[in-house]
Structure formats: C-alpha cells, structure tokens
Write a protein that holds these residues in place. Structure first.
Motif, short mmCIF file in Angstrom:
data_model
loop_
_atom_site.label_atom_id
_atom_site.label_comp_id
_atom_site.label_asym_id
_atom_site.label_seq_id
_atom_site.Cartn_x
_atom_site.Cartn_y
_atom_site.Cartn_z
N ALA A 106 24.83 -14.53 -18.11
CA ALA A 106 25.17 -14.17 -19.49
C ALA A 106 24.43 -12.89 -19.91
CB ALA A 106 24.82 -15.31 -20.43
N ALA A 107 23.18 -12.76 -19.49
CA ALA A 107 22.44 -11.54 -19.79
C ALA A 107 23.07 -10.34 -19.09
CB ALA A 107 20.98 -11.70 -19.38
N LEU A 108 23.51 -10.52 -17.86
CA LEU A 108 24.20 -9.44 -17.16
C LEU A 108 25.52 -9.08 -17.83
CD1 LEU A 108 23.58 -10.38 -13.42
CD2 LEU A 108 22.58 -8.49 -14.70
N MET A 109 26.22 -10.09 -18.31
CA MET A 109 27.48 -9.82 -19.00
C MET A 109 27.23 -9.10 -20.32
SD MET A 109 30.70 -9.92 -18.89
CE MET A 109 30.78 -10.82 -17.36
N GLY A 110 26.17 -9.49 -21.03
CA GLY A 110 25.82 -8.78 -22.25
C GLY A 110 25.37 -7.36 -21.98
N LEU A 111 24.76 -7.13 -20.85
CA LEU A 111 24.33 -5.80 -20.46
C LEU A 111 25.52 -4.92 -20.08
CD1 LEU A 111 21.75 -4.11 -19.89
CD2 LEU A 111 21.90 -4.93 -17.55
N ALA A 112 26.46 -5.48 -19.33
CA ALA A 112 27.59 -4.70 -18.83
C ALA A 112 28.73 -4.58 -19.84
CB ALA A 112 28.11 -5.32 -17.54
N TYR A 113 29.03 -5.66 -20.57
CA TYR A 113 30.20 -5.65 -21.45
C TYR A 113 29.79 -6.12 -22.85
CZ TYR A 113 34.91 -6.87 -23.07
OH TYR A 113 36.06 -6.98 -23.79
N ARG A 114 29.83 -7.40 -23.08
CA ARG A 114 29.37 -8.02 -24.31
C ARG A 114 29.30 -9.52 -24.07
NH1 ARG A 114 34.41 -8.65 -28.46
NH2 ARG A 114 35.78 -9.60 -26.93
N PHE A 115 28.57 -10.21 -24.92
CA PHE A 115 28.50 -11.67 -24.83
C PHE A 115 28.42 -12.22 -26.25
CE2 PHE A 115 26.65 -15.84 -24.09
CZ PHE A 115 27.41 -16.27 -23.03
N PRO A 116 29.24 -13.22 -26.58
CA PRO A 116 29.24 -13.74 -27.95
C PRO A 116 28.00 -14.58 -28.24
CG PRO A 116 30.75 -14.99 -26.60
CD PRO A 116 30.26 -13.86 -25.76
N ILE A 117 27.37 -14.28 -29.36
CA ILE A 117 26.23 -15.08 -29.83
C ILE A 117 26.75 -15.97 -30.94
CG2 ILE A 117 23.99 -15.00 -30.95
CD1 ILE A 117 23.46 -12.42 -29.52
N PRO A 118 26.54 -17.26 -30.85
CA PRO A 118 27.06 -18.17 -31.88
C PRO A 118 26.47 -17.86 -33.26
CG PRO A 118 26.12 -19.39 -30.04
CD PRO A 118 25.85 -17.97 -29.80
N THR A 159 28.15 -10.42 -31.43
CA THR A 159 28.12 -10.21 -29.99
C THR A 159 26.84 -9.47 -29.60
OG1 THR A 159 29.33 -8.13 -30.19
CG2 THR A 159 30.62 -10.13 -29.77
N ALA A 160 26.43 -9.70 -28.38
CA ALA A 160 25.28 -9.01 -27.81
C ALA A 160 25.78 -7.97 -26.84
CB ALA A 160 24.37 -10.00 -27.09
N THR A 161 25.37 -6.72 -27.04
CA THR A 161 25.75 -5.64 -26.14
C THR A 161 24.53 -4.79 -25.86
OG1 THR A 161 26.39 -4.25 -28.00
CG2 THR A 161 28.13 -5.49 -26.93
N GLY A 162 24.40 -4.33 -24.65
CA GLY A 162 23.33 -3.42 -24.29
C GLY A 162 22.07 -4.10 -23.80
N LEU A 163 21.11 -3.27 -23.45
CA LEU A 163 19.86 -3.75 -22.86
C LEU A 163 19.00 -4.50 -23.87
CD1 LEU A 163 18.06 -3.76 -20.35
CD2 LEU A 163 17.10 -1.59 -21.13
N ALA A 164 18.99 -4.06 -25.11
CA ALA A 164 18.15 -4.70 -26.12
C ALA A 164 18.63 -6.12 -26.45
CB ALA A 164 18.13 -3.86 -27.39
N ALA A 211 20.25 -8.20 -24.21
CA ALA A 211 20.48 -9.01 -23.00
C ALA A 211 19.73 -10.33 -23.06
CB ALA A 211 20.09 -8.22 -21.76
N GLY A 212 18.53 -10.33 -23.59
CA GLY A 212 17.78 -11.58 -23.73
C GLY A 212 18.43 -12.54 -24.70
N ASN A 213 18.96 -11.99 -25.79
CA ASN A 213 19.68 -12.83 -26.75
C ASN A 213 20.92 -13.45 -26.14
OD1 ASN A 213 17.80 -12.26 -28.71
ND2 ASN A 213 18.97 -10.56 -29.57
N ALA A 214 21.60 -12.70 -25.28
CA ALA A 214 22.78 -13.25 -24.61
C ALA A 214 22.39 -14.39 -23.67
CB ALA A 214 23.49 -12.15 -23.83
N GLY A 215 21.27 -14.24 -22.97
CA GLY A 215 20.81 -15.31 -22.09
C GLY A 215 20.45 -16.57 -22.87
N LEU A 216 19.81 -16.39 -24.02
CA LEU A 216 19.47 -17.55 -24.84
C LEU A 216 20.71 -18.17 -25.49
CD1 LEU A 216 16.18 -16.33 -26.50
CD2 LEU A 216 16.44 -18.06 -24.73
N ALA A 217 21.67 -17.33 -25.84
CA ALA A 217 22.91 -17.86 -26.43
C ALA A 217 23.69 -18.69 -25.43
CB ALA A 217 23.77 -16.72 -26.96
N SER A 218 23.56 -18.37 -24.15
CA SER A 218 24.28 -19.16 -23.15
C SER A 218 23.77 -20.59 -23.07
CB SER A 218 24.17 -18.49 -21.79
OG SER A 218 22.85 -18.60 -21.29
#
Length: 119
Positions: A32-44, A48-53, A55-62
């Motif tokens: 999920a962190a890689l997906m947020g880094l490369a594209y985007r990842f939805p945070i509930p 959405t989480a996008t970019g390097l800053a 990526a940690g939020n995307a991992g926790l959202a997963s």
C-alpha cells in the motif's frame, strides 16, 4: 531441501499454504505504501495519499482495510496460491515456499491497485 517421498506430504502442502496466507496479510502495508508512492492510495475518511510524504499514511490506512474484511480475502487467496504452488512443484520445499511468498505479495499489490483505482 528435498523431501524423500515422490509426492509432497500434506504437512508441507498446508505449511506452504499457511505461509502464503501470512505473507499476503503482512505484505499489505508495504505494498500500500508503494502504491501510494507510485500512484495513489485511498485513506478512509480523509482522501488519498500520494507521494513520498504520504507513503506511511497509506501503509497505515491499509491496516484499516485489512480489519474491515480485506484481510480474510487476502489470506484465503494467499493460502490457495501457496497450496497450488506446493502441489505443482512436488517434492521440493524451499522453492514452493519462496514462490508462495512472492505470489502472495503480488496478490497484495494487486489488491492495493484495485483499491487505488476503484476507491
């Protein structure tokens, strides 16, 4: 490690299946962190989480998505992948185990991609 039988024992089949399930669930925050880094990842409840800053939020959202039901599906798919890989590559143990872990991580990445596209 070679097993001395012609076919893989049931214990090895289920052990590889269990490792597939474990690897699918544990690799989810990283993918999920890689997906947020490369594209985007939805945070509930946030966006959405996008970019390097983010990526940690995307991992926790997963982890939220795992608790809400995705974890059972990923574990079942990872276990099925591990079981069928172990059956196909009889009578070895190490190669099916590595391939089951890699297949489970790929399933986790696929689920993160599906969440990123449809959510």
């Amino acid at each position: 490690m070679r097993i001395e039988e012609e076919s893989t024992s049931r214990l090895v089949l289920w052990a590889v299946a269990a490792w597939g399930a474990i690897a699918a669930v544990l690799s989810t925050p990283l993918t999920a962190a890689l997906m947020g880094l490369a594209y985007r990842f939805p945070i509930p409840f946030d966006g959405t989480a996008t970019g390097l800053a983010e990526a940690g939020n995307a991992g926790l959202a997963s982890i939220y998505y795992l608790v809400m039901g995705e974890g059972f599906l990923l574990a079942a798919l990872g276990a099925a992948a591990g079981y069928f890989i172990a059956r196909a590559l009889t009578p070895y143990l190490l190669r099916p185990l590595i391939l089951a872990i890699l297949a489970s991580a790929a399933l986790s990445l696929l689920s993160a991609l599906i969440l990123a596209i449809f959510a």
